[in-house]
Design a protein around this motif. Structure first.
Motif, PDB file in Angstrom:
ATOM      1  N   TYR A   1      17.480  -6.754   0.574  1.00  0.00           N
ATOM      2  CA  TYR A   1      16.574  -7.330  -0.410  1.00  0.00           C
ATOM      3  C   TYR A   1      16.258  -6.345  -1.537  1.00  0.00           C
ATOM      4  CZ  TYR A   1      15.631 -10.234   3.698  1.00  0.00           C
ATOM      5  OH  TYR A   1      15.762 -11.033   4.791  1.00  0.00           O
ATOM      6  N   GLU A   2      15.991  -6.902  -2.710  1.00  0.00           N
ATOM      7  CA  GLU A   2      15.351  -6.143  -3.778  1.00  0.00           C
ATOM      8  C   GLU A   2      13.863  -6.405  -3.587  1.00  0.00           C
ATOM      9  OE1 GLU A   2      15.778  -5.437  -8.568  1.00  0.00           O
ATOM     10  OE2 GLU A   2      16.714  -7.189  -7.673  1.00  0.00           O
ATOM     11  N   VAL A   3      13.087  -5.344  -3.383  1.00  0.00           N
ATOM     12  CA  VAL A   3      11.680  -5.483  -2.992  1.00  0.00           C
ATOM     13  C   VAL A   3      10.786  -4.949  -4.106  1.00  0.00           C
ATOM     14  CG1 VAL A   3       9.975  -5.006  -1.204  1.00  0.00           C
ATOM     15  CG2 VAL A   3      12.394  -5.147  -0.593  1.00  0.00           C
ATOM     16  N   PHE A   4       9.786  -5.745  -4.482  1.00  0.00           N
ATOM     17  CA  PHE A   4       8.866  -5.396  -5.541  1.00  0.00           C
ATOM     18  C   PHE A   4       7.444  -5.316  -4.990  1.00  0.00           C
ATOM     19  CE2 PHE A   4      12.409  -7.635  -7.450  1.00  0.00           C
ATOM     20  CZ  PHE A   4      12.758  -6.792  -8.494  1.00  0.00           C
ATOM     21  N   PRO A   5       6.854  -4.127  -4.959  1.00  0.00           N
ATOM     22  CA  PRO A   5       5.465  -4.017  -4.512  1.00  0.00           C
ATOM     23  C   PRO A   5       4.517  -4.487  -5.616  1.00  0.00           C
ATOM     24  CG  PRO A   5       6.302  -1.850  -5.102  1.00  0.00           C
ATOM     25  CD  PRO A   5       7.445  -2.824  -5.258  1.00  0.00           C
ATOM     26  N   VAL A   6       3.470  -5.213  -5.214  1.00  0.00           N
ATOM     27  CA  VAL A   6       2.482  -5.725  -6.165  1.00  0.00           C
ATOM     28  C   VAL A   6       1.096  -5.321  -5.680  1.00  0.00           C
ATOM     29  CG1 VAL A   6       1.511  -7.799  -7.245  1.00  0.00           C
ATOM     30  CG2 VAL A   6       3.965  -7.689  -6.718  1.00  0.00           C
ATOM     31  N   ASN A   7       0.380  -4.576  -6.525  1.00  0.00           N
ATOM     32  CA  ASN A   7      -0.976  -4.143  -6.207  1.00  0.00           C
ATOM     33  C   ASN A   7      -1.595  -3.598  -7.483  1.00  0.00           C
ATOM     34  OD1 ASN A   7      -3.285  -2.705  -5.380  1.00  0.00           O
ATOM     35  ND2 ASN A   7      -2.417  -2.326  -3.364  1.00  0.00           N
TER      36      ASN A   7
ATOM     37  N   SER B   1       0.832  -1.198   0.000  1.00  0.00           N
ATOM     38  CA  SER B   1       0.000   0.000   0.000  1.00  0.00           C
ATOM     39  C   SER B   1       0.872   1.256   0.000  1.00  0.00           C
ATOM     40  CB  SER B   1      -0.895   0.013   1.242  1.00  0.00           C
ATOM     41  OG  SER B   1      -1.637   1.215   1.300  1.00  0.00           O
ATOM     42  N   ALA B   2       0.356   2.312  -0.627  1.00  0.00           N
ATOM     43  CA  ALA B   2       1.013   3.619  -0.597  1.00  0.00           C
ATOM     44  C   ALA B   2       0.588   4.412   0.633  1.00  0.00           C
ATOM     45  CB  ALA B   2       0.675   4.398  -1.869  1.00  0.00           C
ATOM     46  N   LYS B   3      -0.364   3.882   1.392  1.00  0.00           N
ATOM     47  CA  LYS B   3      -0.835   4.568   2.600  1.00  0.00           C
ATOM     48  C   LYS B   3       0.118   4.256   3.749  1.00  0.00           C
ATOM     49  CE  LYS B   3      -5.619   4.305   1.145  1.00  0.00           C
ATOM     50  NZ  LYS B   3      -6.923   3.704   1.374  1.00  0.00           N
ATOM     51  N   ARG B   4       0.752   5.293   4.266  1.00  0.00           N
ATOM     52  CA  ARG B   4       1.767   5.118   5.304  1.00  0.00           C
ATOM     53  C   ARG B   4       1.226   4.482   6.581  1.00  0.00           C
ATOM     54  NH1 ARG B   4       6.542   8.120   4.268  1.00  0.00           N
ATOM     55  NH2 ARG B   4       6.353   9.225   2.293  1.00  0.00           N
TER      56      ARG B   4
ATOM     57  N   GLY C   1       7.484   6.825  -5.330  1.00  0.00           N
ATOM     58  CA  GLY C   1       8.233   6.913  -6.573  1.00  0.00           C
ATOM     59  C   GLY C   1       8.672   5.579  -7.159  1.00  0.00           C
ATOM     60  N   ALA C   2       8.507   4.501  -6.422  1.00  0.00           N
ATOM     61  CA  ALA C   2       8.872   3.174  -6.937  1.00  0.00           C
ATOM     62  C   ALA C   2       7.685   2.574  -7.683  1.00  0.00           C
ATOM     63  CB  ALA C   2       9.277   2.249  -5.792  1.00  0.00           C
ATOM     64  N   ARG C   3       7.960   1.934  -8.798  1.00  0.00           N
ATOM     65  CA  ARG C   3       6.908   1.307  -9.597  1.00  0.00           C
ATOM     66  C   ARG C   3       6.232   0.188  -8.822  1.00  0.00           C
ATOM     67  NH1 ARG C   3       7.533  -2.038 -15.265  1.00  0.00           N
ATOM     68  NH2 ARG C   3       5.341  -2.609 -15.395  1.00  0.00           N
ATOM     69  N   VAL C   4       4.909   0.134  -8.916  1.00  0.00           N
ATOM     70  CA  VAL C   4       4.132  -0.960  -8.342  1.00  0.00           C
ATOM     71  C   VAL C   4       3.623  -1.808  -9.507  1.00  0.00           C
ATOM     72  CG1 VAL C   4       2.110  -1.592  -6.983  1.00  0.00           C
ATOM     73  CG2 VAL C   4       3.461   0.418  -6.341  1.00  0.00           C
ATOM     74  N   TYR C   5       3.779  -3.097  -9.387  1.00  0.00           N
ATOM     75  CA  TYR C   5       3.387  -4.025 -10.445  1.00  0.00           C
ATOM     76  C   TYR C   5       1.983  -4.541 -10.182  1.00  0.00           C
ATOM     77  CZ  TYR C   5       8.300  -3.772 -11.555  1.00  0.00           C
ATOM     78  OH  TYR C   5       9.545  -3.311 -11.892  1.00  0.00           O
ATOM     79  N   PRO C   6       1.169  -4.661 -11.226  1.00  0.00           N
ATOM     80  CA  PRO C   6      -0.211  -5.118 -11.012  1.00  0.00           C
ATOM     81  C   PRO C   6      -0.328  -6.587 -10.611  1.00  0.00           C
ATOM     82  CG  PRO C   6       0.142  -4.555 -13.334  1.00  0.00           C
ATOM     83  CD  PRO C   6       1.407  -4.229 -12.595  1.00  0.00           C
ATOM     84  N   ARG C   7       0.602  -7.438 -11.094  1.00  0.00           N
ATOM     85  CA  ARG C   7       0.542  -8.870 -10.807  1.00  0.00           C
ATOM     86  C   ARG C   7       1.945  -9.432 -10.639  1.00  0.00           C
ATOM     87  NH1 ARG C   7      -1.324 -11.744 -15.635  1.00  0.00           N
ATOM     88  NH2 ARG C   7       0.208 -10.389 -16.561  1.00  0.00           N
ATOM     89  N   LEU C   8       2.044 -10.555  -9.996  1.00  0.00           N
ATOM     90  CA  LEU C   8       3.349 -11.224  -9.866  1.00  0.00           C
ATOM     91  C   LEU C   8       3.978 -11.492 -11.230  1.00  0.00           C
ATOM     92  CD1 LEU C   8       2.933 -13.942  -7.084  1.00  0.00           C
ATOM     93  CD2 LEU C   8       4.534 -12.027  -7.085  1.00  0.00           C
ATOM     94  N   ALA C   9       3.166 -11.889 -12.191  1.00  0.00           N
ATOM     95  CA  ALA C   9       3.668 -12.216 -13.529  1.00  0.00           C
ATOM     96  C   ALA C   9       4.300 -11.013 -14.218  1.00  0.00           C
ATOM     97  CB  ALA C   9       2.541 -12.788 -14.382  1.00  0.00           C
TER      98      ALA C   9
END
Length: 140
Positions: free
Chosen positions: A47-53, A27-30, A61-69
């Motif tokens: 870690y290299e961390v990937f947000p998915v939502n 979430s982008a909500k702090r 400012g970091a890209r959020v990916y819609p799906r794991l794929a």
């Protein structure tokens, strides 16, 4: 050791061997735990961390990916912040990745026996009802 309840030695090994983490439901909500844990994991530098939502496009400012794929890599660990009834679909999405992630981690408050059994049967390490941030701070 029962499914989803690894001992401290196993947790420590998981945390030390993990290099990439996908945070499902970031979430982008702090004020949300998923934001706090995503931010904490990034701040460790471990870690290299990937947000998915699928409902947001960036967090600080970091890209959020819609799906794991959609991730550019297959994560070692999939950290899940989703409702109980969505956990089977999260597992299906996780198992569709090739190669498969090594660990499925269901955050504190999440426990799903069938998902745990199915993930373990597919060769994943399973952690349920544990906070990744708390365990990392405690063990690493």
């Amino acid at each position: 050791m029962s499914i989803g309840r690894p001992d401290d030695t196993t947790l420590r090994r998981i945390l030390r061997q993990t290099r990439t983490v996908a945070v499902i439901g970031a979430s982008a909500k702090r004020s949300r735990p998923s934001y706090e844990i995503y931010s904490y994991l990034r701040s460790t530098g471990q870690y290299e961390v990937f947000p998915v939502n699928p409902t947001i496009t960036d967090i600080d400012g970091a890209r959020v990916y819609p799906r794991l794929a959609d991730l550019p890599v297959v994560p070692d660990l999939v950290d899940v912040f989703r409702r109980f009834d969505e956990l089977p679909s999260v597992l299906a999405e996780t198992l569709a990745l090739q190669p498969r992630p090594k660990t499925l981690w269901l955050q504190q408050g999440l426990w799903h026996e069938q998902v745990g059994r199915d993930a373990q049967a597919a060769g994943l390490q399973v952690v349920m009802d544990r906070c990744l941030m708390v365990e990392h701070a405690r063990l690493c």
